[in-house]
Design a protein around this motif. Structure first.
Motif, PDB file in Angstrom:
ATOM      1  N   ARG A 155       0.852  -1.184   0.000  1.00  0.00           N
ATOM      2  CA  ARG A 155       0.000   0.000   0.000  1.00  0.00           C
ATOM      3  C   ARG A 155       0.893   1.240   0.000  1.00  0.00           C
ATOM      4  NH1 ARG A 155      -2.860  -1.070   5.444  1.00  0.00           N
ATOM      5  NH2 ARG A 155      -0.681  -1.618   5.839  1.00  0.00           N
ATOM      6  N   PRO A 156       0.335   2.392  -0.381  1.00  0.00           N
ATOM      7  CA  PRO A 156       1.137   3.625  -0.378  1.00  0.00           C
ATOM      8  C   PRO A 156       1.817   3.880   0.959  1.00  0.00           C
ATOM      9  CG  PRO A 156      -0.982   4.012  -1.427  1.00  0.00           C
ATOM     10  CD  PRO A 156      -1.010   2.592  -0.950  1.00  0.00           C
ATOM     11  N   GLN A 157       1.089   3.704   2.055  1.00  0.00           N
ATOM     12  CA  GLN A 157       1.694   3.966   3.368  1.00  0.00           C
ATOM     13  C   GLN A 157       2.880   3.034   3.636  1.00  0.00           C
ATOM     14  OE1 GLN A 157      -1.450   3.156   2.697  1.00  0.00           O
ATOM     15  NE2 GLN A 157      -2.493   2.195   4.432  1.00  0.00           N
ATOM     16  N   ASP A 158       2.832   1.828   3.067  1.00  0.00           N
ATOM     17  CA  ASP A 158       3.948   0.902   3.266  1.00  0.00           C
ATOM     18  C   ASP A 158       5.167   1.313   2.445  1.00  0.00           C
ATOM     19  OD1 ASP A 158       2.491  -0.685   5.023  1.00  0.00           O
ATOM     20  OD2 ASP A 158       1.576  -1.793   3.362  1.00  0.00           O
ATOM     21  N   ARG A 159       4.907   1.804   1.238  1.00  0.00           N
ATOM     22  CA  ARG A 159       6.039   2.270   0.427  1.00  0.00           C
ATOM     23  C   ARG A 159       6.698   3.482   1.067  1.00  0.00           C
ATOM     24  NH1 ARG A 159       2.878   2.149  -4.199  1.00  0.00           N
ATOM     25  NH2 ARG A 159       2.772   0.116  -5.211  1.00  0.00           N
ATOM     26  N   ILE A 160       5.863   4.380   1.609  1.00  0.00           N
ATOM     27  CA  ILE A 160       6.412   5.556   2.286  1.00  0.00           C
ATOM     28  C   ILE A 160       7.239   5.129   3.495  1.00  0.00           C
ATOM     29  CG2 ILE A 160       5.808   7.599   3.638  1.00  0.00           C
ATOM     30  CD1 ILE A 160       3.390   7.957   1.764  1.00  0.00           C
ATOM     31  N   ARG A 161       6.664   4.224   4.269  1.00  0.00           N
ATOM     32  CA  ARG A 161       7.378   3.737   5.450  1.00  0.00           C
ATOM     33  C   ARG A 161       8.725   3.120   5.066  1.00  0.00           C
ATOM     34  NH1 ARG A 161       3.468   2.326   9.161  1.00  0.00           N
ATOM     35  NH2 ARG A 161       2.449   1.099   7.541  1.00  0.00           N
ATOM     36  N   ARG A 162       8.693   2.314   4.009  1.00  0.00           N
ATOM     37  CA  ARG A 162       9.925   1.643   3.592  1.00  0.00           C
ATOM     38  C   ARG A 162      10.982   2.635   3.126  1.00  0.00           C
ATOM     39  NH1 ARG A 162       9.670  -2.218  -1.524  1.00  0.00           N
ATOM     40  NH2 ARG A 162       9.291  -0.123  -2.303  1.00  0.00           N
TER      41      ARG A 162
END
Lengths: 211, 211
Positions: free
Chosen positions: B13-20
């Motif tokens: 998800r977008p939030q996971d890509r940002i977190r990564r």
DNA sequence: GTCTATAACGTGATAGAC
DNA sequence: GTCTATCACGTTATAGAC
């Protein structure tokens, strides 16, 4: 008599006050977290003087960085290059010198290691660092002792990792060590004083371990 | 077949890509040196989504910081809390676990120690860290061994400083060690693999040193 | 050499359309 | 949920008066 400034302070030129404040703030906060405005305000000097004397924030930082790297390296230099002392004495000299230094400048190691990570030194400067160690009297002695069997066979870099790790690492990890050990405020400093005597004994034991 | 994305990537998800991306950049550059625009660009997501999902750069950082602290602490937790293994086995577990972890995440220790310096944890979080160690099976075993004389008498925090120093410190000081030792590109990694076997032997020698 | 004022730009954050 | 456009501010650096 409510004059807070001492003679040293009065004799300082503006560029020295700026340098001193930059030293203080860069070591505590690092390069990006420190602003030129903070340095100007902390030093009591005008913001424009920073660029007048040092050209840019980056050049000021480079100067501070190299001074501190030299100080850090000098601990190794003086302890390791006296050709009158035995291997064990050099270890004791090293430990005492670094514990003295880092008691006064506890943020120095983290500053150096962080700065080296993001801003690796050029080869020419590395060569200086290399000669300080690899061409030192200490290295000669160590390798000779390995060869004649008076200490166990071990690449000198493992030895250095252990010596510097035992001496310098606690200052890097201090907040975490105080947390996991639930240490009272003064305990850390007391332990570092104890380590002056302990580390040389441990290092000698390591030199005789059969691998 | 020139599709570069794998299944994992597609499921993120977008939030996971940002977190990564935040994880990657914060660990490499630190908090202030990393901008929200860098994170957005690196993740391929829109800048505004960062605030939508995480509220602020500071809250995103706090999340990353706590995750990494938990990972770092978990190495201690699992190695030190198995009540079936002996003291010496726990040391071996600890060393292998951290060398595994830091081979994959070499910037982790410097990130943690820098962040803890400028942003000390609240007491509640420290208490978690404290229990992980002071109330561990390892601590119980260690203190019992000191009491019955099977290892030499030494406050456990000195022991920890040595163990963690020998294992973790090289990763913190890597650029300097490579410079002073004039190490070839792969040498450092090879040495860390050698230390898996060396450190447990050294630690056992230290536990038997007469002080 | 030292100052004030300001330029030129990058930053974190958000309003508002879709 | 996702985007564009933009705000309000802090940043380094410098022009120009004294």
């Amino acid at each position: 008599m409510n004059q807070a400034l001492n003679v040293d302070e009065l004799l300082l030129r503006p560029q020295d006050r700026i340098r001193r404040s930059a030293q203080h703030l860069f070591l505590k906060q690092g390069y990006t977290a420190t602003t030129t405005r903070q340095i100007a305000e902390h030093s009591g000097e005008n913001l424009a003087l920073l660029n007048y004397y040092f050209g840019s924030k980056e050049r000021l930082f480079a100067q501070i960085m190299m001074e501190n790297l030299a100080v850090f390296m000098d601990g190794m230099k003086t302890a390791f290059n006296d050709d009158k002392t035995a291997l064990e004495e050099k270890v004791t000299l090293f430990v005492n010198r670094y514990i003295d230094l880092l008691a006064l400048q506890p943020d120095l190691p983290l500053f150096i290691f962080s700065s080296l990570r993001t801003n690796p030194l050029k080869l020419s400067q590395k060569v200086g660092a290399r000669d300080v160690f690899l061409k030192s009297h200490f290295t000669t002695q160590y390798n000779a002792a390995v060869k004649d069997g008076s200490i166990s066979e071990l690449p000198i870099m493992h030895f250095v990792m252990n010596l510097v790790g035992m001496t310098v690492f606690p200052f890097v990890a201090r907040p975490m060590l105080e947390a996991v050990g639930n240490l009272a405020p003064n305990t850390f400093d007391k332990m570092m004083q104890e380590r002056r005597a302990l580390i040389p004994v441990w290092i000698e034991a390591l030199m005789n371990v059969q691998l």
